[in-house]
Motif scaffolding. Sequence first.
Motif, PDB file in Angstrom:
ATOM      1  N   CYS A 234     -15.805  55.579  88.895  1.00 52.05           N
ATOM      2  CA  CYS A 234     -15.874  56.618  89.932  1.00 52.05           C
ATOM      3  C   CYS A 234     -14.526  57.227  90.295  1.00 52.05           C
ATOM      4  CB  CYS A 234     -16.534  56.059  91.194  1.00 52.05           C
ATOM      5  SG  CYS A 234     -15.471  54.922  92.126  1.00 52.05           S
ATOM      6  N   GLY A 235     -13.434  56.633  89.862  1.00 56.19           N
ATOM      7  CA  GLY A 235     -12.120  57.187  90.145  1.00 56.19           C
ATOM      8  C   GLY A 235     -11.444  56.662  91.396  1.00 56.19           C
ATOM      9  N   THR A 236     -12.166  55.915  92.221  1.00 50.85           N
ATOM     10  CA  THR A 236     -11.574  55.329  93.427  1.00 50.85           C
ATOM     11  C   THR A 236     -10.521  54.296  93.027  1.00 50.85           C
ATOM     12  OG1 THR A 236     -13.655  55.645  94.616  1.00 50.85           O
ATOM     13  CG2 THR A 236     -12.084  54.065  95.561  1.00 50.85           C
ATOM     14  N   ARG A 237      -9.474  54.169  93.838  1.00 45.91           N
ATOM     15  CA  ARG A 237      -8.420  53.212  93.511  1.00 45.91           C
ATOM     16  C   ARG A 237      -8.922  51.770  93.657  1.00 45.91           C
ATOM     17  NH1 ARG A 237      -3.552  55.249  92.542  1.00 45.91           N
ATOM     18  NH2 ARG A 237      -3.106  57.380  93.207  1.00 45.91           N
ATOM     19  N   ILE A 238      -8.653  50.979  92.642  1.00 46.45           N
ATOM     20  CA  ILE A 238      -9.040  49.563  92.654  1.00 46.45           C
ATOM     21  C   ILE A 238      -8.173  48.815  93.667  1.00 46.45           C
ATOM     22  CG2 ILE A 238      -9.172  47.452  91.273  1.00 46.45           C
ATOM     23  CD1 ILE A 238     -11.220  49.583  90.519  1.00 46.45           C
ATOM     24  N   ARG A 239      -8.794  47.897  94.386  1.00 45.41           N
ATOM     25  CA  ARG A 239      -8.075  47.097  95.368  1.00 45.41           C
ATOM     26  C   ARG A 239      -7.983  45.638  94.913  1.00 45.41           C
ATOM     27  NH1 ARG A 239     -10.547  47.439 101.065  1.00 45.41           N
ATOM     28  NH2 ARG A 239      -8.848  45.930 101.352  1.00 45.41           N
ATOM     29  N   VAL A 240      -7.046  44.908  95.518  1.00 40.41           N
ATOM     30  CA  VAL A 240      -6.870  43.492  95.216  1.00 40.41           C
ATOM     31  C   VAL A 240      -6.585  42.739  96.504  1.00 40.41           C
ATOM     32  CG1 VAL A 240      -4.387  43.762  94.750  1.00 40.41           C
ATOM     33  CG2 VAL A 240      -5.618  41.798  93.806  1.00 40.41           C
ATOM     34  N   ALA A 241      -7.130  41.519  96.592  1.00 44.04           N
ATOM     35  CA  ALA A 241      -6.873  40.628  97.724  1.00 44.04           C
ATOM     36  C   ALA A 241      -7.137  39.207  97.269  1.00 44.04           C
ATOM     37  CB  ALA A 241      -7.758  40.977  98.918  1.00 44.04           C
ATOM     38  N   ASN A 242      -6.507  38.255  97.911  1.00 45.67           N
ATOM     39  CA  ASN A 242      -6.781  36.856  97.605  1.00 45.67           C
ATOM     40  C   ASN A 242      -8.098  36.435  98.234  1.00 45.67           C
ATOM     41  OD1 ASN A 242      -4.699  35.883  95.925  1.00 45.67           O
ATOM     42  ND2 ASN A 242      -3.291  35.858  97.662  1.00 45.67           N
ATOM     43  N   GLN A 243      -8.808  35.562  97.548  1.00 49.23           N
ATOM     44  CA  GLN A 243     -10.075  35.052  98.058  1.00 49.23           C
ATOM     45  C   GLN A 243     -10.033  33.530  98.060  1.00 49.23           C
ATOM     46  OE1 GLN A 243     -13.649  35.900  95.750  1.00 49.23           O
ATOM     47  NE2 GLN A 243     -14.871  35.922  97.600  1.00 49.23           N
ATOM     48  N   GLY A 244     -10.595  32.928  99.085  1.00 49.61           N
ATOM     49  CA  GLY A 244     -10.627  31.473  99.161  1.00 49.61           C
ATOM     50  C   GLY A 244      -9.948  30.959 100.415  1.00 49.61           C
ATOM     51  N   ASP A 245      -9.623  29.681 100.402  1.00 53.41           N
ATOM     52  CA  ASP A 245      -9.049  29.051 101.591  1.00 53.41           C
ATOM     53  C   ASP A 245      -7.528  29.110 101.637  1.00 53.41           C
ATOM     54  OD1 ASP A 245      -8.313  27.283  99.619  1.00 53.41           O
ATOM     55  OD2 ASP A 245      -9.528  25.606 100.351  1.00 53.41           O
ATOM     56  N   GLY A 246      -6.922  29.773 100.662  1.00 53.09           N
ATOM     57  CA  GLY A 246      -5.478  29.906 100.648  1.00 53.09           C
ATOM     58  C   GLY A 246      -4.744  28.752  99.989  1.00 53.09           C
ATOM     59  N   SER A 247      -5.474  27.738  99.525  1.00 57.49           N
ATOM     60  CA  SER A 247      -4.831  26.581  98.906  1.00 57.49           C
ATOM     61  C   SER A 247      -4.269  26.914  97.529  1.00 57.49           C
ATOM     62  CB  SER A 247      -5.825  25.417  98.797  1.00 57.49           C
ATOM     63  OG  SER A 247      -6.939  25.778  97.996  1.00 57.49           O
ATOM     64  N   ARG A 248      -4.787  27.985  96.914  1.00 56.60           N
ATOM     65  CA  ARG A 248      -4.267  28.445  95.631  1.00 56.60           C
ATOM     66  C   ARG A 248      -4.450  29.952  95.551  1.00 56.60           C
ATOM     67  NH1 ARG A 248      -7.991  25.444  91.337  1.00 56.60           N
ATOM     68  NH2 ARG A 248      -7.376  23.697  92.645  1.00 56.60           N
ATOM     69  N   GLU A 249      -3.658  30.581  94.706  1.00 56.42           N
ATOM     70  CA  GLU A 249      -3.713  32.033  94.591  1.00 56.42           C
ATOM     71  C   GLU A 249      -4.948  32.435  93.788  1.00 56.42           C
ATOM     72  OE1 GLU A 249      -0.819  35.731  93.188  1.00 56.42           O
ATOM     73  OE2 GLU A 249      -0.062  33.670  93.282  1.00 56.42           O
ATOM     74  N   ARG A 250      -5.793  33.268  94.400  1.00 56.34           N
ATOM     75  CA  ARG A 250      -7.010  33.734  93.748  1.00 56.34           C
ATOM     76  C   ARG A 250      -7.084  35.255  93.835  1.00 56.34           C
ATOM     77  NH1 ARG A 250      -9.194  29.683  90.625  1.00 56.34           N
ATOM     78  NH2 ARG A 250      -9.878  27.885  91.836  1.00 56.34           N
ATOM     79  N   PRO A 251      -6.258  35.994  93.100  1.00 54.16           N
ATOM     80  CA  PRO A 251      -6.312  37.456  93.166  1.00 54.16           C
ATOM     81  C   PRO A 251      -7.675  37.971  92.723  1.00 54.16           C
ATOM     82  CG  PRO A 251      -4.994  36.738  91.297  1.00 54.16           C
ATOM     83  CD  PRO A 251      -5.276  35.512  92.105  1.00 54.16           C
ATOM     84  N   THR A 252      -8.265  38.790  93.572  1.00 54.41           N
ATOM     85  CA  THR A 252      -9.619  39.286  93.339  1.00 54.41           C
ATOM     86  C   THR A 252      -9.600  40.807  93.378  1.00 54.41           C
ATOM     87  OG1 THR A 252     -10.538  37.301  94.356  1.00 54.41           O
ATOM     88  CG2 THR A 252     -11.995  39.211  94.194  1.00 54.41           C
ATOM     89  N   TYR A 253     -10.141  41.431  92.354  1.00 53.86           N
ATOM     90  CA  TYR A 253     -10.087  42.882  92.217  1.00 53.86           C
ATOM     91  C   TYR A 253     -11.488  43.470  92.372  1.00 53.86           C
ATOM     92  CZ  TYR A 253      -5.511  41.846  90.174  1.00 53.86           C
ATOM     93  OH  TYR A 253      -4.232  41.392  89.968  1.00 53.86           O
ATOM     94  N   TRP A 254     -11.559  44.654  93.011  1.00 54.27           N
ATOM     95  CA  TRP A 254     -12.855  45.295  93.176  1.00 54.27           C
ATOM     96  C   TRP A 254     -12.678  46.773  93.489  1.00 54.27           C
ATOM     97  CZ3 TRP A 254     -10.160  43.497  97.159  1.00 54.27           C
ATOM     98  CH2 TRP A 254     -10.271  44.089  98.420  1.00 54.27           C
ATOM     99  N   CYS A 255     -13.743  47.533  93.269  1.00 54.14           N
ATOM    100  CA  CYS A 255     -13.767  48.951  93.604  1.00 54.14           C
ATOM    101  C   CYS A 255     -14.528  49.115  94.918  1.00 54.14           C
ATOM    102  CB  CYS A 255     -14.443  49.770  92.509  1.00 54.14           C
ATOM    103  SG  CYS A 255     -14.711  51.512  92.972  1.00 54.14           S
ATOM    104  N   PRO A 256     -13.890  49.594  95.979  1.00 56.34           N
ATOM    105  CA  PRO A 256     -14.570  49.702  97.271  1.00 56.34           C
ATOM    106  C   PRO A 256     -15.716  50.709  97.287  1.00 56.34           C
ATOM    107  CG  PRO A 256     -12.401  50.730  97.350  1.00 56.34           C
ATOM    108  CD  PRO A 256     -12.486  50.011  96.038  1.00 56.34           C
ATOM    109  N   ALA A 257     -15.754  51.622  96.325  1.00 57.55           N
ATOM    110  CA  ALA A 257     -16.840  52.600  96.271  1.00 57.55           C
ATOM    111  C   ALA A 257     -18.017  52.068  95.463  1.00 57.55           C
ATOM    112  CB  ALA A 257     -16.340  53.913  95.683  1.00 57.55           C
ATOM    113  N   CYS A 258     -17.741  51.510  94.297  1.00 60.10           N
ATOM    114  CA  CYS A 258     -18.807  50.997  93.436  1.00 60.10           C
ATOM    115  C   CYS A 258     -19.362  49.661  93.934  1.00 60.10           C
ATOM    116  CB  CYS A 258     -18.297  50.821  92.010  1.00 60.10           C
ATOM    117  SG  CYS A 258     -17.903  52.349  91.155  1.00 60.10           S
ATOM    118  N   GLN A 259     -18.587  48.963  94.764  1.00 61.44           N
ATOM    119  CA  GLN A 259     -18.987  47.644  95.243  1.00 61.44           C
ATOM    120  C   GLN A 259     -18.982  47.612  96.771  1.00 61.44           C
ATOM    121  OE1 GLN A 259     -15.897  46.072  92.183  1.00 61.44           O
ATOM    122  NE2 GLN A 259     -17.123  44.273  92.720  1.00 61.44           N
TER     123      GLN A 259
END
Length: 271
Positions: A234-259
């Motif tokens: 769709c052309g929307t900018r992909i975003r990234v954020a960590n997911q989980g309890d913070g005990s380890r790095e879990r970079p998670t990517y998603w499209c806020p428009a498609c998802q």
Amino acid sequence: MPEGDTVWQATRRLHEALAGHVLTRSDLRVPKYALSDLTGRTVLDVTPRGKHLLIRVEGGLTLHSHLRMDGSWRIYAPGERWRGGPDHQIRVILGTEERTAVGYRLPVLELLHTADEDRAVGHLGPDLLGPDWNPGTALANIRRDPDRALGEALLDQRNLAGIGNVYKSELCFLLRVTPWLPVGRLPAEYAAHAMTLAKKLLDVNRERPQRVTTGRRDQNLFVYGRAGRPCLRCGTRIRVANQGDGSRERPTYWCPACQPGPAPSPARPTN
């Protein structure tokens, strides 16, 4: 990033190099096993279990390893220069007359009785690339905690074995849901499809040197590693954020428009 397909490939290379051959060199560079010697034993087989790798040798022993973020196994021919990393990163060396297998940066390495393998891998759910794969069992495991975020449930190897951050992000994109959607809010038809799709993604990539989830030649992945770049759909900018309890790095990517759905708020700029 090592996930189920990466471990499957490493296991196949090790099996082809070692299985059926007698070990002429054994060096376990872990204090607990420094005096253990597998020399003279025949390697029976090398088997993957989710993200775990099991090297079975005669005499009822199994060498269990886990790659986690940056561990690797390399195979070398006699006289070939070792290029997997500096010597201080080597955790194990297993050699035969024809090949030498070297394990680098392995965070988990243990020698156990083959009869006790369940102590290391018995907690795992059905293996997406294993003979025990059962989508119904995997789905039931995920549904046990309906309030849990889908992304966290997919990463939990007790539910199903083999998915890591890459496939978690790509799978949620293909399902058109955010990784933060509670499992209980995932429509039933989507949940069943998720198990089929997860199996398909790992199956088609286990023979490939580079993962491809898009089917495109110009771009291998839909969202993973593409933060700030336009969504291929769709052309929307992909975003990234960590997911989980913070005990380890879990970079998670998603499209806020498609998802559409629950997701972390964008970070506010600081002055």
